[in-house]
Design a protein around this motif. Structure first.
Motif, PDB file in Angstrom:
ATOM      1  N   VAL A  68      20.285  43.033   1.170  1.00  0.00           N
ATOM      2  CA  VAL A  68      20.293  43.356   2.597  1.00  0.00           C
ATOM      3  C   VAL A  68      18.903  43.784   3.055  1.00  0.00           C
ATOM      4  CG1 VAL A  68      21.165  44.978   4.335  1.00  0.00           C
ATOM      5  CG2 VAL A  68      22.744  43.963   2.676  1.00  0.00           C
ATOM      6  N   CYS A  69      18.301  44.702   2.330  1.00  0.00           N
ATOM      7  CA  CYS A  69      16.970  45.210   2.700  1.00  0.00           C
ATOM      8  C   CYS A  69      15.921  44.104   2.643  1.00  0.00           C
ATOM      9  CB  CYS A  69      16.574  46.362   1.771  1.00  0.00           C
ATOM     10  SG  CYS A  69      17.642  47.819   1.911  1.00  0.00           S
ATOM     11  N   TYR A  70      15.986  43.284   1.620  1.00  0.00           N
ATOM     12  CA  TYR A  70      15.030  42.180   1.472  1.00  0.00           C
ATOM     13  C   TYR A  70      15.156  41.183   2.618  1.00  0.00           C
ATOM     14  CZ  TYR A  70      12.631  38.158  -0.560  1.00  0.00           C
ATOM     15  OH  TYR A  70      11.782  37.091  -0.785  1.00  0.00           O
ATOM     16  N   SER A  71      16.380  40.884   3.011  1.00  0.00           N
ATOM     17  CA  SER A  71      16.605  39.924   4.094  1.00  0.00           C
ATOM     18  C   SER A  71      16.065  40.454   5.421  1.00  0.00           C
ATOM     19  CB  SER A  71      18.102  39.616   4.218  1.00  0.00           C
ATOM     20  OG  SER A  71      18.596  39.036   3.024  1.00  0.00           O
ATOM     21  N   ILE A  72      16.277  41.741   5.676  1.00  0.00           N
ATOM     22  CA  ILE A  72      15.736  42.343   6.897  1.00  0.00           C
ATOM     23  C   ILE A  72      14.216  42.288   6.864  1.00  0.00           C
ATOM     24  CG2 ILE A  72      15.514  44.485   8.220  1.00  0.00           C
ATOM     25  CD1 ILE A  72      18.331  45.221   7.235  1.00  0.00           C
ATOM     26  N   VAL A  89      21.165  42.793  13.008  1.00  0.00           N
ATOM     27  CA  VAL A  89      22.011  43.311  11.930  1.00  0.00           C
ATOM     28  C   VAL A  89      23.379  43.700  12.482  1.00  0.00           C
ATOM     29  CG1 VAL A  89      22.315  45.238  10.324  1.00  0.00           C
ATOM     30  CG2 VAL A  89      20.132  44.045  10.431  1.00  0.00           C
ATOM     31  N   MET A  90      23.408  44.328  13.641  1.00  0.00           N
ATOM     32  CA  MET A  90      24.688  44.688  14.255  1.00  0.00           C
ATOM     33  C   MET A  90      25.500  43.441  14.597  1.00  0.00           C
ATOM     34  SD  MET A  90      23.457  47.861  16.700  1.00  0.00           S
ATOM     35  CE  MET A  90      25.096  48.069  17.405  1.00  0.00           C
ATOM     36  N   ALA A 167      18.031  38.369   9.196  1.00  0.00           N
ATOM     37  CA  ALA A 167      18.528  39.662   9.679  1.00  0.00           C
ATOM     38  C   ALA A 167      20.021  39.598   9.991  1.00  0.00           C
ATOM     39  CB  ALA A 167      17.749  40.101  10.917  1.00  0.00           C
ATOM     40  N   ILE A 168      20.467  38.490  10.594  1.00  0.00           N
ATOM     41  CA  ILE A 168      21.901  38.348  10.861  1.00  0.00           C
ATOM     42  C   ILE A 168      22.662  38.251   9.543  1.00  0.00           C
ATOM     43  CG2 ILE A 168      23.676  36.897  11.910  1.00  0.00           C
ATOM     44  CD1 ILE A 168      21.591  36.017  13.971  1.00  0.00           C
ATOM     45  N   PHE A 169      22.104  37.504   8.600  1.00  0.00           N
ATOM     46  CA  PHE A 169      22.709  37.403   7.274  1.00  0.00           C
ATOM     47  C   PHE A 169      22.799  38.783   6.629  1.00  0.00           C
ATOM     48  CE2 PHE A 169      22.136  37.059   2.662  1.00  0.00           C
ATOM     49  CZ  PHE A 169      23.241  36.282   2.317  1.00  0.00           C
ATOM     50  N   ALA A 170      21.741  39.572   6.764  1.00  0.00           N
ATOM     51  CA  ALA A 170      21.734  40.924   6.207  1.00  0.00           C
ATOM     52  C   ALA A 170      22.849  41.762   6.815  1.00  0.00           C
ATOM     53  CB  ALA A 170      20.385  41.594   6.448  1.00  0.00           C
ATOM     54  N   GLY A 171      23.056  41.626   8.126  1.00  0.00           N
ATOM     55  CA  GLY A 171      24.129  42.375   8.778  1.00  0.00           C
ATOM     56  C   GLY A 171      25.494  41.958   8.269  1.00  0.00           C
ATOM     57  N   GLY A 172      25.695  40.641   8.111  1.00  0.00           N
ATOM     58  CA  GLY A 172      26.963  40.176   7.568  1.00  0.00           C
ATOM     59  C   GLY A 172      27.199  40.680   6.162  1.00  0.00           C
ATOM     60  N   LEU A 173      26.152  40.667   5.339  1.00  0.00           N
ATOM     61  CA  LEU A 173      26.267  41.141   3.967  1.00  0.00           C
ATOM     62  C   LEU A 173      26.508  42.648   3.933  1.00  0.00           C
ATOM     63  CD1 LEU A 173      26.205  40.196   1.050  1.00  0.00           C
ATOM     64  CD2 LEU A 173      23.723  40.539   1.043  1.00  0.00           C
ATOM     65  N   LEU A 174      25.844  43.377   4.829  1.00  0.00           N
ATOM     66  CA  LEU A 174      26.085  44.817   4.919  1.00  0.00           C
ATOM     67  C   LEU A 174      27.523  45.088   5.352  1.00  0.00           C
ATOM     68  CD1 LEU A 174      25.049  47.733   4.820  1.00  0.00           C
ATOM     69  CD2 LEU A 174      24.256  47.445   7.187  1.00  0.00           C
TER      70      LEU A 174
END
Length: 240
Positions: A68-72, A89-90, A167-174
């Motif tokens: 998540v952090c890496y993707s952001i 992310v939201m 960033a959207i991917f990171a939000g989905g993963l989070l």
């Protein structure tokens, strides 16, 4: 101990995966009669395969939060501002909540009757309904999550720019990490305040009272939007 379902007998003292397919049309009735025990059943006779079916909950954040952090960081490095990254992310978290609901309602609760369909369903979700307190089969193994991530990334790319996709991917993963950790807590935690107490009642209601309603785990948003809220009276009763 033997559970009888019509003509086929499932021997709960033996590995279950190769047995459940034989239940045929009786599988759906059998799998939705929960056995409340913290000791999970054996899936396979092979020890290596058996280990692959068990995952401790804390593996999920350890494996996926760094991703998540890496993707952001990738999105920020491509020119996305911090504020934009937060919004993206939201957005990803919101997209995940719809995926969470859709997977649970339309995939995890699909009606099966053939040998292989019953077997696959049991591995995917049926085992959780049969043994809802099995703490080692409450979260997705990382390998299974990685497989789901591939089409999820591809879907995001279709509707977003190259810089916003990570960033959207990171939000989905989070959102997924929050979902799996919340799911574990709702089964094994003892919340003393709202909204956690409501979520626990809401989810246990899905397991033990009305299994074709209340598909949301982290929230009841999409149950409300898509008309699958359980009756209010059923979620107000004492949870266990």
């Amino acid at each position: 101990m033997v559970a009888i379902a019509k003509e086929f007998q499932v021997d709960l003292s033996k590995p279950l995966v190769c047995q459940v397919g034989h239940l045929g049309e009786a599988y759906q009735e059998w799998v939705h009669q929960p056995i409340v025990s913290k000791e999970g059943p054996r899936f396979f006779g092979n020890d290596f395969l058996e280990v692959l079916t068990r995952t401790v909950w804390w593996v999920v954040p350890i494996v996926w939060i760094p991703v998540v952090c890496y993707s952001i960081a990738i999105s920020v490095g491509m020119g996305i501002s911090s504020f934009q990254a937060i919004l993206l992310v939201m957005t990803g978290i919101l997209v995940w909540t719809l995926m969470e609901y859709s997977l649970h309602r339309f995939v995890f609760h699909i009606q099966t009757r053939s040998y292989w369909a019953n077997t696959f369903h049991y591995l995917l979700h049926g085992c959780h309904h049969k043994h809802p307190m099995d703490g080692l089969r409450l979260v997705f193994p990382p390998a299974a999550t990685a497989i789901i991530c591939i089409p999820f990334w591809g879907l995001i790319r279709l509707f977003s720019t190259p810089a916003s996709t990570p960033a959207i991917f990171a939000g989905g993963l989070l959102g997924y990490v929050m979902y799996d950790c919340t799911h574990y807590y709702l089964h094994h935690g003892f919340p003393s305040t709202e909204p956690a107490r409501h979520l626990k009642r809401y989810h246990l209601n899905h397991h033990f009272r009305i299994q074709n309603k209340g598909f949301g785990i982290t929230s009841s948003l999409w149950d409300f939007v898509l008309g699958t809220l359980p009756p209010a009276s059923s979620t107000q009763k004492k949870s266990s």
